[in-house]
Design a protein around this motif. Structure first.
Motif, PDB file in Angstrom:
ATOM      1  N   LYS A  13       3.517  10.079  12.062  1.00  0.00           N
ATOM      2  CA  LYS A  13       4.082  11.067  11.867  1.00  0.00           C
ATOM      3  C   LYS A  13       4.986  10.353  10.323  1.00  0.00           C
ATOM      4  N   ASP A  14       5.242   8.994   9.699  1.00  0.00           N
ATOM      5  CA  ASP A  14       6.536   8.427   8.878  1.00  0.00           C
ATOM      6  C   ASP A  14       4.801   8.909   7.805  1.00  0.00           C
ATOM      7  N   LEU A  15       4.150   8.647   7.744  1.00  0.00           N
ATOM      8  CA  LEU A  15       3.182   8.468   7.128  1.00  0.00           C
ATOM      9  C   LEU A  15       2.993  10.504   6.276  1.00  0.00           C
ATOM     10  N   LEU A  16       3.275  11.228   7.111  1.00  0.00           N
ATOM     11  CA  LEU A  16       2.976  12.779   6.829  1.00  0.00           C
ATOM     12  C   LEU A  16       3.949  12.776   6.330  1.00  0.00           C
ATOM     13  N   THR A  17       5.342  12.219   6.862  1.00  0.00           N
ATOM     14  CA  THR A  17       6.741  13.463   6.175  1.00  0.00           C
ATOM     15  C   THR A  17       7.287  12.650   5.313  1.00  0.00           C
ATOM     16  N   SER A  18       6.473  10.928   4.306  1.00  0.00           N
ATOM     17  CA  SER A  18       6.756  10.512   3.313  1.00  0.00           C
ATOM     18  C   SER A  18       6.245  11.184   2.257  1.00  0.00           C
ATOM     19  N   SER A  19       6.663  10.681   1.030  1.00  0.00           N
ATOM     20  CA  SER A  19       6.094  10.828   0.149  1.00  0.00           C
ATOM     21  C   SER A  19       5.130   9.747  -0.648  1.00  0.00           C
ATOM     22  N   ASP A  20       4.377  10.644  -1.477  1.00  0.00           N
ATOM     23  CA  ASP A  20       3.101   9.873  -1.856  1.00  0.00           C
ATOM     24  C   ASP A  20       2.927   8.530  -2.262  1.00  0.00           C
ATOM     25  N   SER A  21       3.994   8.500  -2.655  1.00  0.00           N
ATOM     26  CA  SER A  21       4.297   6.677  -4.439  1.00  0.00           C
ATOM     27  C   SER A  21       4.737   6.257  -3.344  1.00  0.00           C
ATOM     28  N   ARG A  22       5.724   6.345  -1.661  1.00  0.00           N
ATOM     29  CA  ARG A  22       6.162   5.228  -1.457  1.00  0.00           C
ATOM     30  C   ARG A  22       5.455   4.251  -0.783  1.00  0.00           C
ATOM     31  N   THR A  23       5.692   3.004  -0.439  1.00  0.00           N
ATOM     32  CA  THR A  23       4.793   2.265  -0.426  1.00  0.00           C
ATOM     33  C   THR A  23       5.559   1.490   1.669  1.00  0.00           C
ATOM     34  N   MET A  24       4.262   0.982   2.069  1.00  0.00           N
ATOM     35  CA  MET A  24       4.456   0.741   3.954  1.00  0.00           C
ATOM     36  C   MET A  24       5.989   0.124   3.889  1.00  0.00           C
ATOM     37  N   GLU A  25       6.163  -1.013   2.718  1.00  0.00           N
ATOM     38  CA  GLU A  25       7.163  -1.787   2.699  1.00  0.00           C
ATOM     39  C   GLU A  25       8.489  -0.801   2.572  1.00  0.00           C
ATOM     40  N   VAL A  73       2.060  -2.834  10.124  1.00  0.00           N
ATOM     41  CA  VAL A  73       2.208  -3.391   8.427  1.00  0.00           C
ATOM     42  C   VAL A  73       1.657  -4.995   9.147  1.00  0.00           C
ATOM     43  N   THR A  74       0.553  -6.082   7.881  1.00  0.00           N
ATOM     44  CA  THR A  74       0.506  -7.377   8.635  1.00  0.00           C
ATOM     45  C   THR A  74       0.355  -7.315   6.755  1.00  0.00           C
ATOM     46  N   MET A  81       0.523  -1.327  -0.123  1.00  0.00           N
ATOM     47  CA  MET A  81      -0.027  -0.071   0.107  1.00  0.00           C
ATOM     48  C   MET A  81       0.863   1.234   0.153  1.00  0.00           C
ATOM     49  N   THR A  82       0.598   2.753  -0.770  1.00  0.00           N
ATOM     50  CA  THR A  82       1.496   2.843  -0.795  1.00  0.00           C
ATOM     51  C   THR A  82       0.940   4.641   0.465  1.00  0.00           C
ATOM     52  N   VAL A  83       1.834   5.627   0.677  1.00  0.00           N
ATOM     53  CA  VAL A  83       1.327   6.448   1.607  1.00  0.00           C
ATOM     54  C   VAL A  83       0.174   7.231   1.160  1.00  0.00           C
ATOM     55  N   ALA A  84      -0.499   7.232   0.409  1.00  0.00           N
ATOM     56  CA  ALA A  84      -1.383   8.336  -0.599  1.00  0.00           C
ATOM     57  C   ALA A  84      -2.717   6.550  -0.495  1.00  0.00           C
ATOM     58  N   GLU A  85      -2.794   6.150  -0.036  1.00  0.00           N
ATOM     59  CA  GLU A  85      -3.860   4.856   0.047  1.00  0.00           C
ATOM     60  C   GLU A  85      -3.731   4.991   1.382  1.00  0.00           C
TER      61      GLU A  85
END
Length: 450
Positions: free
Chosen positions: A180-192, A167-168, A143-147
């Motif tokens: 905090k990690d979600l809000l400071t990362s680019s939308d295209s990066r994945t949870m992994e 993350v499961t 899943m991406t950050v945006a998702e």
């Protein structure tokens, strides 16, 4: 909280102003207010609360007040309350209610909720599974950050915490992600890519106090709970951990005072229950004091030959009991916060013996001066008595501190609550030992036959 203002609105039946006024207060304060008013007033006030506020207030109320309210509310009103409550709070309520009330509460919940409730109720009472919440946010590794942010917006309102997401993969926990990690990362990066695979977790069967201690130690907002296959089943949040620690501390204080633990409040427990909770320990301690009586009876000829010896028994036993209690309290506290382990037993004994020698020497000197002043001219050899009492004090304090530090450690090792080995029991053991040491020493020094 301005209780008088609220009660004035209530008596004047100014319900619109009353509802607006209640909206300014926290649910925990409203719960305290409901405990102070009559049942009819309590029901009226509760019905003026909003659905979410009412559910939170209900979670803070004591069991007697909840039962009264449940009997007064309609099925539809109860359903609203149950729907708004977090699942772990619902389980806590059900565990405190009588069977007929539980049946009614379960009747107004939907089938999925009942399944989840039964799932949580199957765990042992003091386990992590019994206090966990199954309402958490799970994210897929692809899943991406945006998702992920979109999902949090969609389901976050129904989750107890959104600050930490999990993350499961096929239900197995593989990482954690903070908001905090979600809000400071680019939308295209994945949870992994952004997740932390180094996970602090607990198992469903772990002791709830140990889980609360882990949350405190690592400063967590929540800790994931997994089963034996590392599949994630829930979370324990910091507010749940605080309640667990409060309950465990209350239980330890009760046991240390020789009182059977009781979940009800002081005023919420009737006189007969208070008497029952205290009588068992008092009976045990009273009967165990028989050993001190046997020692005194054995040395009765010594007391008859030198009656002044009897005057020092309360001072010696009191000092010994207090020294033992000091040591046991410090060790129990160390065990509770994880500072001391059973493997440290010899280090603890060595330290307590050194402390005992210093304390015993100081008290012996002060007591010797007191005896020389008080008994000068009243007996033939007050110096010998002062010496005998000094030796007894040092031996007693060494014994008391050794018992006080080893018994809680031994209790922990064999799986008992260390608080059991607290003041009342240690005092009783030390009293017997002190009496035996005292009369053995003075009978030898003064050449008194037993």
């Amino acid at each position: 909280m301005e209780y008088e203002k609220i009660l004035d609105f209530l008596e004047a039946r100014r319900f619109k102003q009353l509802k607006e006024e209640l909206a300014n207060y926290y649910p925990v304060d409203i719960a305290e207010l409901l405990e102070e008013v009559e049942d009819k007033q309590m029901i009226i006030l509760f019905r003026l609360l909003g659905k979410e506020e009412g559910a939170e207030t209900f979670a803070y109320m004591n069991s007697d007040l909840r039962e009264t309210l449940i009997n007064a509310l309609t099925d539809s009103e109860l359903e609203e309350v149950m729907d708004e409550m977090y699942l772990d709070d619902t389980v806590d309520v059900l565990e405190e209610m009588p069977a007929n009330v539980v049946d009614r509460l379960l009747m107004v919940t939907d089938e999925d909720t009942r399944k989840q409730i039964n799932f949580l109720l199957q765990y042992p009472e003091d386990s992590a599974g019994s206090v966990m919440n199954v309402d958490y946010i799970a994210l897929r590794p692809d899943m991406t950050v945006a998702e992920a942010i979109l999902k949090i917006r969609q389901v976050g309102i129904n989750r107890e915490t959104i600050y930490t997401c999990y993350v499961t993969e096929k239900k197995k926990l593989i990482g954690v992600v903070d908001v905090k990690d979600l809000l400071t990362s680019s939308d295209s990066r994945t949870m992994e890519e952004i997740m932390d695979p180094n996970i602090l977790y607990a198992r469903t069967t772990d002791d709830q106090e140990a889980v609360a201690g882990k949350i405190r130690k690592y400063g967590l907002v929540a800790i994931p709970i997994v089963d034996h296959e590392m599949c994630m089943v829930g979370i324990v949040t910091v507010d749940d951990a605080m309640l667990v620690m409060q309950e465990e501390t209350t239980e330890d204080i009760s046991i240390m005072a020789g009182v059977a633990p009781n979940e009800e409040t002081y005023f919420g427990t009737n006189v007969f229950q208070h008497a029952k909770n205290r009588s068992v320990w008092l009976l045990f301690l009273m009967l165990s004091a028989t050993f001190s009586g046997l020692v005194l009876d054995h040395f009765s000829s010594v007391v008859i030959a030198m009656p002044v010896l009897n005057a020092f028994v309360p001072m010696l036993t009191g000092t010994g009991g207090n020294c033992g209690s000091q040591s046991s309290t410090l060790i129990i506290r160390g065990l509770t916060v994880g500072e001391i382990q059973f493997r440290d037993i010899f280090k603890v004994i060595f330290k307590e013996v050194r402390v005992a020698l210093l304390v015993g020497t100081f008290l012996s000197l002060v007591n010797g001066i007191r005896i020389m002043i008080m008994y000068q001219g009243k007996m033939d050899n007050p110096g010998l008595l002062a010496l005998g009492l000094g030796i007894t004090l040092i031996c007693t304090i060494v014994m008391a501190k050794t018992i006080g530090c080893t018994l809680p450690l031994a209790a922990k090792k064999i799986g008992l609550d260390p608080a059991i080995m607290a003041a009342p029991l240690i005092t009783t053991l030390v009293d017997t030992g002190t009496t035996l040491i005292y009369f053995t020493i003075v009978s030898r020094m003064f050449h008194l036959s037993v």
